[in-house]
Structure formats: structure tokens, C-alpha cells
Scaffold this active site. Structure first.
Site, PDB file in Angstrom:
ATOM      1  N   SER A   1      56.941 -26.394   4.118  1.00 46.74           N
ATOM      2  CA  SER A   1      55.697 -25.633   4.273  1.00 46.74           C
ATOM      3  C   SER A   1      54.780 -25.806   3.049  1.00 46.74           C
ATOM      4  O   SER A   1      53.557 -25.817   3.192  1.00 46.74           O
ATOM      5  CB  SER A   1      55.977 -24.148   4.551  1.00 46.74           C
ATOM      6  OG  SER A   1      56.499 -23.505   3.420  1.00 46.74           O
TER       7      SER A   1
ATOM      8  N   ARG B   1      75.692 -38.026  -9.387  1.00 43.76           N
ATOM      9  CA  ARG B   1      74.284 -37.765  -9.654  1.00 43.76           C
ATOM     10  C   ARG B   1      73.566 -38.969 -10.259  1.00 43.76           C
ATOM     11  O   ARG B   1      72.418 -39.246  -9.932  1.00 43.76           O
ATOM     12  CB  ARG B   1      74.120 -36.540 -10.566  1.00 43.76           C
ATOM     13  CG  ARG B   1      72.671 -36.105 -10.673  1.00 43.76           C
ATOM     14  CD  ARG B   1      72.517 -34.687 -11.123  1.00 43.76           C
ATOM     15  NE  ARG B   1      72.831 -34.551 -12.531  1.00 43.76           N
ATOM     16  CZ  ARG B   1      72.640 -33.424 -13.220  1.00 43.76           C
ATOM     17  NH1 ARG B   1      72.160 -32.351 -12.624  1.00 43.76           N
ATOM     18  NH2 ARG B   1      72.935 -33.364 -14.494  1.00 43.76           N
TER      19      ARG B   1
ATOM     20  N   LEU C   1      68.079 -31.952 -11.367  1.00 40.82           N
ATOM     21  CA  LEU C   1      67.787 -33.279 -11.917  1.00 40.82           C
ATOM     22  C   LEU C   1      68.248 -33.348 -13.366  1.00 40.82           C
ATOM     23  O   LEU C   1      68.094 -32.381 -14.131  1.00 40.82           O
ATOM     24  CB  LEU C   1      66.282 -33.550 -11.816  1.00 40.82           C
ATOM     25  CG  LEU C   1      65.758 -33.643 -10.370  1.00 40.82           C
ATOM     26  CD1 LEU C   1      64.235 -33.606 -10.336  1.00 40.82           C
ATOM     27  CD2 LEU C   1      66.282 -34.904  -9.685  1.00 40.82           C
TER      28      LEU C   1
ATOM     29  N   ASN D   1      56.861 -28.436 -10.430  1.00 41.37           N
ATOM     30  CA  ASN D   1      57.726 -27.749  -9.462  1.00 41.37           C
ATOM     31  C   ASN D   1      57.110 -26.408  -9.099  1.00 41.37           C
ATOM     32  O   ASN D   1      56.416 -25.798  -9.909  1.00 41.37           O
ATOM     33  CB  ASN D   1      59.094 -27.509 -10.112  1.00 41.37           C
ATOM     34  CG  ASN D   1      60.064 -26.762  -9.205  1.00 41.37           C
ATOM     35  OD1 ASN D   1      60.204 -27.088  -8.018  1.00 41.37           O
ATOM     36  ND2 ASN D   1      60.730 -25.745  -9.735  1.00 41.37           N
TER      37      ASN D   1
ATOM     38  N   HIS E   1      58.317 -22.587  -7.971  1.00 41.18           N
ATOM     39  CA  HIS E   1      59.496 -21.719  -7.944  1.00 41.18           C
ATOM     40  C   HIS E   1      59.063 -20.345  -7.435  1.00 41.18           C
ATOM     41  O   HIS E   1      58.047 -19.814  -7.890  1.00 41.18           O
ATOM     42  CB  HIS E   1      60.093 -21.609  -9.350  1.00 41.18           C
ATOM     43  CG  HIS E   1      61.302 -20.735  -9.389  1.00 41.18           C
ATOM     44  ND1 HIS E   1      62.530 -21.149  -8.910  1.00 41.18           N
ATOM     45  CD2 HIS E   1      61.467 -19.462  -9.809  1.00 41.18           C
ATOM     46  CE1 HIS E   1      63.399 -20.153  -9.042  1.00 41.18           C
ATOM     47  NE2 HIS E   1      62.789 -19.127  -9.587  1.00 41.18           N
TER      48      HIS E   1
ATOM     49  N   ASP F   1      66.012 -28.101 -18.355  1.00 40.43           N
ATOM     50  CA  ASP F   1      66.729 -26.900 -17.906  1.00 40.43           C
ATOM     51  C   ASP F   1      66.189 -26.434 -16.562  1.00 40.43           C
ATOM     52  O   ASP F   1      64.999 -26.579 -16.280  1.00 40.43           O
ATOM     53  CB  ASP F   1      66.578 -25.767 -18.924  1.00 40.43           C
ATOM     54  CG  ASP F   1      67.348 -26.073 -20.188  1.00 40.43           C
ATOM     55  OD1 ASP F   1      68.277 -26.918 -20.129  1.00 40.43           O
ATOM     56  OD2 ASP F   1      67.004 -25.501 -21.242  1.00 40.43           O
TER      57      ASP F   1
ATOM     58  N   ASP G   1      64.514 -24.533 -13.640  1.00 43.83           N
ATOM     59  CA  ASP G   1      63.403 -23.583 -13.540  1.00 43.83           C
ATOM     60  C   ASP G   1      62.819 -23.258 -14.917  1.00 43.83           C
ATOM     61  O   ASP G   1      62.470 -22.115 -15.213  1.00 43.83           O
ATOM     62  CB  ASP G   1      63.846 -22.301 -12.813  1.00 43.83           C
ATOM     63  CG  ASP G   1      64.314 -22.597 -11.401  1.00 43.83           C
ATOM     64  OD1 ASP G   1      63.781 -23.546 -10.788  1.00 43.83           O
ATOM     65  OD2 ASP G   1      65.215 -21.906 -10.922  1.00 43.83           O
TER      66      ASP G   1
ATOM     67  N   ALA H   1      51.586 -16.858  -0.834  1.00 46.83           N
ATOM     68  CA  ALA H   1      50.999 -17.054  -2.166  1.00 46.83           C
ATOM     69  C   ALA H   1      51.290 -18.470  -2.669  1.00 46.83           C
ATOM     70  O   ALA H   1      50.434 -19.108  -3.295  1.00 46.83           O
ATOM     71  CB  ALA H   1      51.550 -16.008  -3.134  1.00 46.83           C
ATOM     72  N   GLU H   2      52.484 -18.987  -2.386  1.00 46.62           N
ATOM     73  CA  GLU H   2      52.833 -20.362  -2.796  1.00 46.62           C
ATOM     74  C   GLU H   2      51.868 -21.373  -2.191  1.00 46.62           C
ATOM     75  O   GLU H   2      51.429 -22.320  -2.855  1.00 46.62           O
ATOM     76  CB  GLU H   2      54.256 -20.717  -2.345  1.00 46.62           C
ATOM     77  CG  GLU H   2      55.349 -19.974  -3.079  1.00 46.62           C
ATOM     78  CD  GLU H   2      56.744 -20.418  -2.645  1.00 46.62           C
ATOM     79  OE1 GLU H   2      56.981 -21.627  -2.523  1.00 46.62           O
ATOM     80  OE2 GLU H   2      57.598 -19.548  -2.418  1.00 46.62           O
TER      81      GLU H   2
HETATM   82  C1  GRF Z   1      59.819 -22.444  -1.472  1.00 46.85           C
HETATM   83  O1  GRF Z   1      59.967 -21.058  -1.546  1.00 46.85           O
HETATM   84  C2  GRF Z   1      59.832 -23.063  -2.854  1.00 46.85           C
HETATM   85  O2  GRF Z   1      59.199 -22.271  -3.811  1.00 46.85           O
HETATM   86  C3  GRF Z   1      61.305 -23.128  -3.145  1.00 46.85           C
HETATM   87  O3  GRF Z   1      61.904 -23.527  -1.923  1.00 46.85           O
HETATM   88  C4  GRF Z   1      61.048 -23.105  -0.846  1.00 46.85           C
HETATM   89  C5  GRF Z   1      60.702 -24.338  -0.072  1.00 46.85           C
HETATM   90  O4  GRF Z   1      59.997 -24.056   1.102  1.00 46.85           O
HETATM   91  N1  GRF Z   1      61.589 -23.997  -4.258  1.00 46.85           N
HETATM   92  P1  GRF Z   1      59.234 -25.190   1.891  1.00 46.85           P
HETATM   93  O5  GRF Z   1      60.243 -26.315   2.165  1.00 46.85           O
HETATM   94  O6  GRF Z   1      58.095 -25.660   1.044  1.00 46.85           O
HETATM   95  O7  GRF Z   1      58.779 -24.535   3.156  1.00 46.85           O
END
Ligand code: GRF
Length: 210
Positions: free
Chosen positions: A22, A74, A102, A116, A118, A152, A154, A182-183
Site C-alpha cells: 500500500s 544473508r 539488512l 525506510n 516505520h 541498526d 529502525d 498517515a504513512e
Molecule cells: C507499513 O506499515 C510499513 O510502515 C511497515 O510495514 C507496513 C507495510 O505495508 N514497515 P504496505 O506493504 O506498504 O501496505
């Protein structure tokens, strides 16, 4: 180091995913605006069944799968991932729900141009199940963070954050939904800053220019 812009004035972006995609979808939508300073040229998943791959294909974006289960460890997985990333120009690499840790070597290779998202207001609630963590802590505010990636988990200097309230009666599902909305607004905004060079990584900090 800040990403150099492609000659058409837009940064080339590779997005790494593991799941539904998403956030990838929100980034793709943002890049449809010709004035947006980045376009997504490659989506790579470590899971062949990730829903985000279909979203990318429907948008006409090249996709690759580097299935971590096919590698002995890895180091071998990351070598393949690095090789796959190298197949296309990548000024910026966006982790969008990419669920593999990673190594420092990998992160250092891309440091300054790998970001990234989070689902918490870092440095609070690192790791998994961030919404459960926020509810258990009795937080009244929660949210999401886009940051440059450091070795490290997050960790790394913050580019942008968005806050949401924790409401009475919230459970993990309602809170996740509010944070996810919000993301979807935050990630395109943060990528824009990085792609246009308005936010850049320098010695472990984010430097903003106007
Ligand atoms: C999101 O909440 C992102 O912040 C976290 O994993 C989720 C991924 O959701 N790292 P999507 O695959 O982007 O829908």
C-alpha cells in the site's frame, strides 16, 4: 551524499517490498504528477507472492523477485539483491514494508540514498507490532517516520514524521488503519524532499535546505 538527479530531472527510484504494497501504491500515485521529482523504475520483492508486485506490474513498472529462501544465508541473499538493484539505475532506494534485516555492509553501500518508513514515531516503538506496543504503553499519540537507513534496525536520521492520536477504544486494527493513512501521505512527501535534494544525509544527520 545526496542522490544525483537523472538527466530528465527526476530521480530513479527502486522500491523494496515484502507484502501488500500500500505504501508502494501511494508512491506510484505521487509519481504520476509530472512535477514530482522522482519516478519508480524497479520494484523488488523478497517474497514471490507479495501483493505489491501486482500493483507494480499494473503500473507498468519493472519487477524482480529475490527470494531470500533460495539462498544459503544473508550474505548470499544480499549479494543477489545488490546485483538485482544494480540492473537499473537507482538514485534512491525506498524500503516500503520490506521485512528483511539488512547487514551493515549492505546498508553502508547505499548509505545516504536508502530510506525506510516505520509505523511509529521513532525513536519510540522500534521493531514489530508497533501499534500493540503503543497501546500497551498507553501512548496518547502515535504515528510514522521516514528515515535514512543506518545499520541498526529502525535507526537513522529522521526525514519526516506524521502524528496521529490514539483514541479511546482503539485496538491494533483501528490504530494501524489510522497510521497507515498517515504513512501514505508521509512517504511521498519525504521521498520528494530526498529526490530534490532538500533533505540529504550527512555524517549521520539529515541536513535540510530550503
Ligand atoms: C507499513 O506499515 C510499513 O510502515 C511497515 O510495514 C507496513 C507495510 O505495508 N514497515 P504496505 O506493504 O506498504 O501496505
Amino acid at each position: 551524499m545526496s542522490p544525483s538527479l537523472h538527466r530528465d530531472g527526476r530521480a530513479d527510484v527502486t522500491v523494496l517490498i515484502s507484502g501488500r504494497g500500500s505504501n508502494l501504491s501511494a508512491l506510484i500515485d505521487a509519481t504520476r504528477d509530472p512535477a514530482y521529482p522522482a519516478h519508480i523504475t524497479h520494484v523488488i520483492s523478497n517474497r514471490p507472492e507479495a501483493g505489491g508486485l501486482e500493483i507494480a506490474r499494473a503500473a507498468g513498472i519493472a519487477t524482480s523477485v529475490v527470494d531470500h529462501k533460495q539462498f544459503s544465508g544473508r550474505a548470499a541473499f544480499e549479494a543477489a539483491l545488490e546485483g538485482t538493484i544494480a540492473r537499473r539505475r537507482a538514485d534512491v532506494i525506498c524500503l516500503a514494508g520490506f521485512m528483511r534485516l539488512l547487514s551493515a555492509a549492505f546498508v553502508n553501500h547505499f548509505r545516504g540514498r536508502i530510506i525506510n518508513i516505520h509505523p511509529s514515531l521513532l525513536p519510540a516503538f522500534k521493531g514489530l507490532k508497533t501499534h500493540a506496543q503503543a497501546l500497551a504503553a498507553g501512548a496518547t499519540e502515535h504515528g510514522c517516520t521516514v528515515h535514512f537507513v543506518e545499520p541498526d534496525m529502525d535507526a537513522g536520521p529522521i526525514i519526516a514524521q506524521a502524528r496521529v492520536p490514539v483514541l479511546p477504544g482503539d485496538d491494533e486494527v483501528t490504530l494501524e488503519q489510522r497510521v497507515l493513512e498517515a504513512e501514505h501521505a508521509l512517504y511521498p512527501r519525504a521521498l520528494k524532499l530526498v529526490a530534490e535534494g532538500a533533505a540529504r544525509y550527512e555524517n549521520g544527520r539529515t541536513i535540510f535546505s530550503v
